[in-house]
Design an enzyme around this catalytic site. Structure first.
Site, PDB file in Angstrom:
ATOM      1  N   PRO A   1      65.480  59.867 -43.558  1.00 24.66           N
ATOM      2  CG  PRO A   1      63.327  60.764 -43.511  1.00 24.66           C
ATOM      3  CD  PRO A   1      64.572  60.736 -44.325  1.00 24.66           C
TER       4      PRO A   1
ATOM      5  CD  GLU B   1      56.365  62.063 -50.552  1.00 19.32           C
ATOM      6  OE1 GLU B   1      56.299  61.151 -49.718  1.00 19.32           O
ATOM      7  OE2 GLU B   1      56.144  63.253 -50.274  1.00 19.32           O
TER       8      GLU B   1
ATOM      9  NE  ARG C   1      85.199  67.527 -34.398  1.00 16.80           N
ATOM     10  CZ  ARG C   1      85.337  66.724 -33.344  1.00 16.80           C
ATOM     11  NH1 ARG C   1      84.931  65.476 -33.389  1.00 16.80           N
ATOM     12  NH2 ARG C   1      85.905  67.175 -32.239  1.00 16.80           N
TER      13      ARG C   1
ATOM     14  CG  ASP D   1      85.346  64.787 -29.671  1.00 18.70           C
ATOM     15  OD1 ASP D   1      85.770  65.835 -29.221  1.00 18.70           O
ATOM     16  OD2 ASP D   1      85.529  64.387 -30.838  1.00 18.70           O
TER      17      ASP D   1
HETATM   18  N1  ADE Z   1      66.393  63.666 -44.930  1.00 22.74           N
HETATM   19  C1  ADE Z   1      65.231  64.042 -44.358  1.00 22.74           C
HETATM   20  N2  ADE Z   1      65.264  63.807 -43.037  1.00 22.74           N
HETATM   21  C2  ADE Z   1      66.475  63.257 -42.769  1.00 22.74           C
HETATM   22  C3  ADE Z   1      67.094  62.780 -41.585  1.00 22.74           C
HETATM   23  N3  ADE Z   1      66.494  62.811 -40.402  1.00 22.74           N
HETATM   24  N4  ADE Z   1      68.335  62.277 -41.673  1.00 22.74           N
HETATM   25  C4  ADE Z   1      68.952  62.219 -42.862  1.00 22.74           C
HETATM   26  N5  ADE Z   1      68.421  62.655 -44.000  1.00 22.74           N
HETATM   27  C5  ADE Z   1      67.179  63.173 -43.968  1.00 22.74           C
END
Ligand code: ADE
Length: 277
Positions: free
Chosen positions: A121, A148, A190, A205
């Site tokens: 994230p 973590e 794809r 797309d």
């Molecule tokens: N791992 C945990 N959350 C994630 C996200 N939003 N994008 C990519 N990998 C992740």
């Protein structure tokens, strides 16, 4: 293309054997290896994590396990071991039957090193432009973190053997990277020439021209009292195209105004397009 995934939950990657990805494997356009990180663990409990340096909650994945795993996978010392789940080859898609030439996207980078994608994230947002550029890669390795995260030194060290990209699929937190790998693999594979038969189907797309696609319809003409918009039945291709464009702009304006600002700046749409939508 070869894709390798390193994870402590190999079974999470099972969907890669199905549908379009499974078919790409059968066609010989894609090889997939899914590897259990614990195969590189050094103790009898097959541990992959330890407490964070400096204290705090959770666990951090160990460099002593990730390092050798990434070395072996970069060198292709572990086999591509995922087979397609189904026989697809005798079932061409209707768009393949049209025999439209597949088209390759342009590579963003020219390097012998494999691409190491780390879903997190905290990474840069994954976009359609990344999917297009990465569809030309020869070898992509995904490193799935849990807990973590992975000790940062793993990625510093991996730069000797890989081009490393930390990538997020959206502003929310998943339990691990596996689902993000499925998302990115599907978006990338794809676009490999020949995987999706019809080049128009991805040129039109959402996002390919910076806008969202408008609504679509099929038979019957009237369903539960609701009619297909008249213009789509007119046979007038110019009018149909104008209708689709104005729907696309209208939808984008409503749900993604940020994309409209960019499309105006890049000249994909004109102020007149915006007024007519
Ligand atoms: N791992 C945990 N959350 C994630 C996200 N939003 N994008 C990519 N990998 C992740």
């Amino acid at each position: 293309m070869r894709i390798d995934v390193i994870t402590i939950f190999p079974e999470y990657l099972e969907p890669m054997r199905h549908a379009l990805l499974g078919k790409a494997i059968e066609q010989g356009r894609l090889e997939v290896g899914v590897h259990d990180l614990r195969n590189w663990a050094e103790d009898k409990h097959r541990s992959v994590d330890d407490s964070p340096a400096g204290g705090g909650p959770g666990m951090v994945m160990m460099p002593t396990v990730w390092g050798p795993a990434l070395d072996d996978v970069a060198a292709k010392k572990v086999p591509a071991n995922l087979e397609s789940a189904e026989a697809h080859l005798n079932r061409p898609r209707h768009d393949e039957l049209e025999g439209i030439e597949p088209k390759a996207y342009e590579a963003k980078e020219d390097s012998e090193l494999p691409l190491l994608i780390v879903p997190t994230p905290a990474g840069a947002p994954f976009t359609q432009a990344d999917a297009q550029a990465w569809s030309t890669e020869e070898h992509i390795v995904f490193a799935c973190g849990r807990y973590e995260g992975i000790d940062q030194r793993v990625f510093e060290d991996a730069k000797k053997r890989y081009r490393v990209r930390e990538v997020s699929i959206g502003d929310y937190v998943l339990i691990g990277g596996e689902v993000a790998v499925l998302v990115m693999s599907e978006a990338i594979v794809r676009l490999i020439p020949g995987v999706l038969g019809n080049r128009r189907s991805h040129e039109e797309d959402s996002f390919s021209d910076g806008l969202l696609e408008g609504p679509c319809y099929t038979k019957p003409r009237v369903w539960r009292g609701l009619e297909i918009p008249e213009v789509l039945l007119s046979g007038n291709h110019k009018l149909i195209e104008a209708f689709r464009k104005s729907n696309s702009v209208a939808r984008t304006k409503k749900v993604r105004p940020d994309l409209i600002t960019r499309a105006l700046k890049e000249g994909t749409i004109s102020p007149a397009d915006l007024e007519q939508s």
